[in-house]
Design a protein around this motif. Structure first.
Motif, mmCIF file in Angstrom:
data_model
loop_
_atom_site.group_PDB
_atom_site.id
_atom_site.type_symbol
_atom_site.label_atom_id
_atom_site.label_comp_id
_atom_site.label_asym_id
_atom_site.label_seq_id
_atom_site.Cartn_x
_atom_site.Cartn_y
_atom_site.Cartn_z
ATOM 1 N N UNK A 257 36.702 34.872 27.342
ATOM 2 C CA UNK A 257 38.052 35.273 27.726
ATOM 3 C C UNK A 257 38.177 35.500 29.230
ATOM 4 N N UNK A 258 37.040 35.495 29.942
ATOM 5 C CA UNK A 258 37.087 35.561 31.404
ATOM 6 C C UNK A 258 37.409 34.191 32.009
ATOM 7 N N UNK A 259 37.316 33.140 31.162
ATOM 8 C CA UNK A 259 37.648 31.788 31.579
ATOM 9 C C UNK A 259 36.893 31.362 32.840
ATOM 10 N N UNK A 260 35.569 31.468 32.760
ATOM 11 C CA UNK A 260 34.734 31.128 33.913
ATOM 12 C C UNK A 260 34.243 29.687 33.873
ATOM 13 N N UNK A 261 34.669 28.950 32.868
ATOM 14 C CA UNK A 261 34.275 27.561 32.800
ATOM 15 C C UNK A 261 32.779 27.383 32.614
ATOM 16 N N UNK B 30 36.163 39.139 36.824
ATOM 17 C CA UNK B 30 37.534 38.645 36.654
ATOM 18 C C UNK B 30 37.831 37.491 37.604
ATOM 19 N N UNK B 31 37.106 37.411 38.701
ATOM 20 C CA UNK B 31 37.313 36.342 39.675
ATOM 21 C C UNK B 31 36.393 35.156 39.419
ATOM 22 N N UNK B 32 35.883 35.095 38.212
ATOM 23 C CA UNK B 32 35.064 33.948 37.773
ATOM 24 C C UNK B 32 33.785 33.802 38.586
ATOM 25 N N UNK B 33 33.175 34.899 38.947
ATOM 26 C CA UNK B 33 31.916 34.870 39.676
ATOM 27 C C UNK B 33 30.875 35.745 39.007
#
Length: 376
Positions: free
Chosen positions: A266-270, A279-282
């Motif tokens: 659900x964080x959508x980090x690919x 939250x910033x995909x890192x």
């Protein structure tokens, strides 16, 4: 060794046909550059080198002198200032800095590098060793950490985890943002304890570091943790180890499964590989780990001197209390020497009392046996 250019030698750093307008600071900067190169050739970490160079700069600025004018009294003055005031340095920190300063003096006084001869030619004075046994701290105690760094009691650990879970529910109840992050924080903190990982080891974990253990098939892909960024030493690459999931802490298995299968996506980090994402995909930062621990510690009303590393202390202590052999514990936490593991072990009163009761029971049984034998 005349004619041999070792890393950090003066002729590789200072151009022979150029004279500086202000030779003193230029010579000092050249010394630091040469020392950095010498350490790089030993494969030391960049941060280690930068910290050591920064220390030498601070020492020079404090005394207002350059290495060819340093004295033993300068060492005493500088470190006396570091251990006084409102935020004195820890004993281990002082000893480490004195060791680093001693190494710098060894470098600039070593004839192979030519710095002493260059200073003598330029300034009429040469640097000398200023750190001696009689003006630096001794390593007299096995454990030099701050007294506040200790293992948590079972009640403290439960209160800590309860506070982490309550934070998730509180954010959800108020309808505020950050539920997923708080959820991640709660699972992360429990995993740090359940595997006894260090701060950087935890942050650098990737999804593929979750491993199967053929001897614990019921745990699925959470039977072990592959730690690839263990604490390095003396210029070595990060050390690796495999931390097995122990039965006493297998409650972490469903938590990790829920995190990896339901929450993390659900964080959508690919395709990001990190186990703990933001939250910033890192990847979660070391600073954020400290902030999370401090926040939950405050919510649980625990002592302020407790740090994230205390969860590792707690893990080691509890493994000992569970009866695991010292060698197993040593391998789990990645200590090279068993004595290091012993330094991090705080065995609880409950465990010691249980050992005492067992000893008293065996003694009573032996006495009863002897009495029965004599009666016959």
């Amino acid at each position: 060794m005349d004619g041999v250019d070792v890393p950090g030698v003066v002729r590789l750093v200072v151009p022979g046909n150029v004279r500086a307008l202000d030779p003193a600071p230029a010579m000092f900067e050249a010394m630091l550059t040469g020392w950095a190169r010498q350490q790089q050739s030993r494969l030391l970490a960049g941060k280690t080198i930068a910290d050591r160079v920064s220390l030498v700069r601070r020492f020079a600025a404090f005394n207002g002198t350059y290495p060819w004018d340093w004295t033993a009294e300068d060492v005493e003055a500088y470190f006396s200032a570091q251990v006084s005031g409102g935020s004195p340095l820890a004993h281990s920190t002082v000893r480490g800095q004195q060791s680093d300063l001693r190494m710098f003096c060894v470098f600039v006084t070593d004839a192979r590098y030519g710095w002493a001869a260059a200073c003598l030619d330029e300034f009429g004075r040469a640097p000398v060793q200023v750190c001696h046994d009689w003006n630096t701290a001794e390593h007299v105690a096995e454990f030099e950490g701050r007294p506040g760094r200790r293992a948590l009691t079972y009640d403290e650990l439960q209160a800590f985890f309860d506070a982490a879970d309550a934070r998730v529910e509180d954010i959800r109840r108020r309808g505020r943002k950050g539920v997923l992050s708080a959820w991640r924080d709660a699972v992360l903190l429990k995993a740090v304890y359940a595997y006894g990982t260090r701060r950087r080891e935890s942050a650098m974990l990737d999804l593929h570091d979750l491993r199967h253990n053929p001897r614990a098939k019921s745990y699925g892909r959470f039977g072990a943790l592959e730690v690839r960024y263990g604490k390095a030493s003396r210029g070595s690459p990060p050390k690796r180890r495999t931390v097995l999931t122990v039965p006493e802490m297998d409650w972490v298995v469903p938590l990790l499964e829920e995190w990896t299968v339901e929450v993390r996506p659900r964080f959508e980090v690919g395709g990001h590989p990190a186990l703990w994402v933001t939250e910033r995909c890192g990847r979660i930062s070391l600073r954020r780990l400290d902030e999370v621990f401090s926040l939950v510690r405050s919510l649980a009303a625990l002592p302020a001197e407790l740090e994230l590393h205390c969860l590792r202390h707690t893990y080691i202590t509890h493994l000992i209390e569970f009866g695991y052999p010292e060698r197993f514990v040593q391998d789990q936490v990645g200590h090279q020497y068993a004595s290091t593991t012993a330094l991090y072990t705080w065995v609880g009163d409950e465990y010691r009392n249980r050992l005492l009761e067992d000893s008293l029971r065996r003694r009573a049984e032996r006495a009863a046996a002897r009495k029965g034998s004599s009666a016959r």
